[in-house]
Design an enzyme around this catalytic site. Structure first.
Site, PDB file in Angstrom:
ATOM      1  N   ASN A   9       1.014  -1.159   0.078  1.00 43.66           N
ATOM      2  CA  ASN A   9      -0.047  -0.054  -0.156  1.00 43.66           C
ATOM      3  C   ASN A   9       0.887   1.080   0.073  1.00 43.66           C
ATOM      4  OD1 ASN A   9      -1.711   1.923   0.656  1.00 43.66           O
ATOM      5  ND2 ASN A   9      -2.395   1.396   2.469  1.00 43.66           N
ATOM      6  N   TRP A  10       0.929   1.832  -1.020  1.00 42.06           N
ATOM      7  CA  TRP A  10       1.872   3.048  -1.443  1.00 42.06           C
ATOM      8  C   TRP A  10       1.068   4.276  -0.897  1.00 42.06           C
ATOM      9  CZ3 TRP A  10       3.617   1.687  -6.974  1.00 42.06           C
ATOM     10  CH2 TRP A  10       4.691   0.613  -6.895  1.00 42.06           C
ATOM     11  N   LYS A  11      -0.020   4.236  -0.337  1.00 43.96           N
ATOM     12  CA  LYS A  11      -0.570   5.350   0.181  1.00 43.96           C
ATOM     13  C   LYS A  11      -0.363   6.730  -0.588  1.00 43.96           C
ATOM     14  CE  LYS A  11      -0.019   3.146   4.736  1.00 43.96           C
ATOM     15  NZ  LYS A  11      -0.025   3.140   6.272  1.00 43.96           N
ATOM     16  N   HIS A  94      -9.356   0.766   5.005  1.00 42.01           N
ATOM     17  CA  HIS A  94      -8.022   1.469   5.630  1.00 42.01           C
ATOM     18  C   HIS A  94      -8.151   2.062   6.902  1.00 42.01           C
ATOM     19  CE1 HIS A  94      -3.773   2.529   6.395  1.00 42.01           C
ATOM     20  NE2 HIS A  94      -3.457   1.403   5.689  1.00 42.01           N
ATOM     21  N   GLU A  96      -6.371   4.353   7.819  1.00 34.46           N
ATOM     22  CA  GLU A  96      -6.348   6.127   7.601  1.00 34.46           C
ATOM     23  C   GLU A  96      -7.809   6.500   7.042  1.00 34.46           C
ATOM     24  OE1 GLU A  96      -2.635   5.534   5.578  1.00 34.46           O
ATOM     25  OE2 GLU A  96      -1.743   4.717   7.313  1.00 34.46           O
ATOM     26  N   GLU A 166      -5.075  -4.842  10.577  1.00 33.87           N
ATOM     27  CA  GLU A 166      -4.073  -3.894  10.810  1.00 33.87           C
ATOM     28  C   GLU A 166      -4.553  -3.169  12.104  1.00 33.87           C
ATOM     29  OE1 GLU A 166      -2.068  -2.710   6.789  1.00 33.87           O
ATOM     30  OE2 GLU A 166      -3.939  -1.594   6.973  1.00 33.87           O
ATOM     31  N   GLY A 172       2.931   2.426  10.920  1.00 31.09           N
ATOM     32  CA  GLY A 172       3.932   3.384  10.776  1.00 31.09           C
ATOM     33  C   GLY A 172       4.372   3.798  11.958  1.00 31.09           C
ATOM     34  N   SER A 209       3.824  -2.182  10.512  1.00 33.69           N
ATOM     35  CA  SER A 209       5.292  -2.088  10.598  1.00 33.69           C
ATOM     36  C   SER A 209       6.042  -3.390  10.149  1.00 33.69           C
ATOM     37  CB  SER A 209       5.599  -1.719  12.181  1.00 33.69           C
ATOM     38  OG  SER A 209       5.134  -0.526  12.164  1.00 33.69           O
ATOM     39  N   GLY A 231       5.393   1.301   4.912  1.00 32.66           N
ATOM     40  CA  GLY A 231       6.745   1.681   4.728  1.00 32.66           C
ATOM     41  C   GLY A 231       7.615   0.959   4.105  1.00 32.66           C
TER      42      GLY A 231
END
Ligand code: 13P
Length: 248
Positions: A9-11, A94, A96, A166, A172, A209, A231
């Protein structure tokens, strides 16, 4: 060995050129994999170019999708748009989206249900915040997220559904859940899914992470079918290493 998955997931990272470059590296590295399906979710603007660059060698998906087909829904993208662009999957729910952009369990469930009913592979994300974990409410939170979806599903058995657990506090932060926490939580998710639907739970990925130095332990945990990676998925060497670990 059961099938494994590794999704990036490159966000909100990488330009189009950077996305294409990195996806090509992933595609090359994934060619030798026997048991691991690999996919990337670039920022929406870069999804089409990335898909064109890698063809069928790598799955390419979006980080979200809306449940209406078209109309006055500024900022959203629809399932027909994804299909026309040859996109392989979408992520929904997600943390976020839930926590920064205020998406409710009900909204996430509607997005997910529509994507599944339209036959799109969907990675449905669930997870608890730190206060819920610390006050023993993890399972209640996850059950609420799951039940919002299962109550909407037209059929209860979907081959193209993947769940990603998650924990919000591990995303992160460098703070990874312990293997015991992951094992207990995945077991709860699997049981709850079966209780609610009558069908075996779809594959469950862990996210939060995930790095080359912790993944060998995580992937061995029962009911972990792979990972959703933030990440470490922005670095070719780290993500390639995760692919290698996935095959061990
Ligand atoms: P990190 O791997 O950066 O913790 O992100 C996890 C994540 O949110 C993947 O969707």
């Amino acid at each position: 060995m059961t099938k494994r998955y590794l999704f990036a997931n490159w966000k909100m990272n990488l330009t189009e050129d950077e996305s294409v470059d990195l996806a090509k590296k992933f595609s090359e590295a994934s060619k030798s994999l026997k048991n691991t399906t690999v996919g990337v979710a670039p920022a929406t603007l870069n999804v089409s170019a990335t898909k064109k660059a890698v063809g069928s060698n790598l799955l390419v998906g979006t980080q979200n999708v809306y449940y209406e087909e078209k109309g006055a829904f500024t900022g959203e993208i629809s399932i027909p748009m994804l299909k026309a662009a040859g996109i392989d999957f979408t992520i929904t729910g997600h943390s976020e989206r839930r926590n920064i952009f205020g998406e409710s369990n009900e909204l996430v469930a509607k997005r997910t249900q529509k994507a599944l009913d339209e036959g799109l592979t969907t990675i449905f994300c669930i997870g608890e915040k730190l206060d819920a974990r610390e006050s023993g409410k993890t399972n209640d939170i996850l059950a609420g997220q799951i039940d919002a979806l299962t109550s909407l599903l037209q059929k209860k058995n979907y081959d193209n559904l993947i769940i990603a657990y998650e924990p919000v506090w591990a995303i992160g932060t460098g703070k990874v859940a312990t293997t015991k926490e992951i094992e207990e939580t995945h077991a709860f998710i699997a049981k709850h899914w079966k209780d609610q639907t009558g069908y075996d739970c779809p594959p469950i990925l862990y996210g939060g992470s995930v790095k080359p130095d912790n993944y060998a332990e995580i992937i061995k945990v029962p009911l972990v079918s792979g990972a959703l990676v933030g990440g470490a998925a922005l670095k070719a060497d780290q993500f390639t290493k995760l692919m290698e670990i996935s095959e061990e």
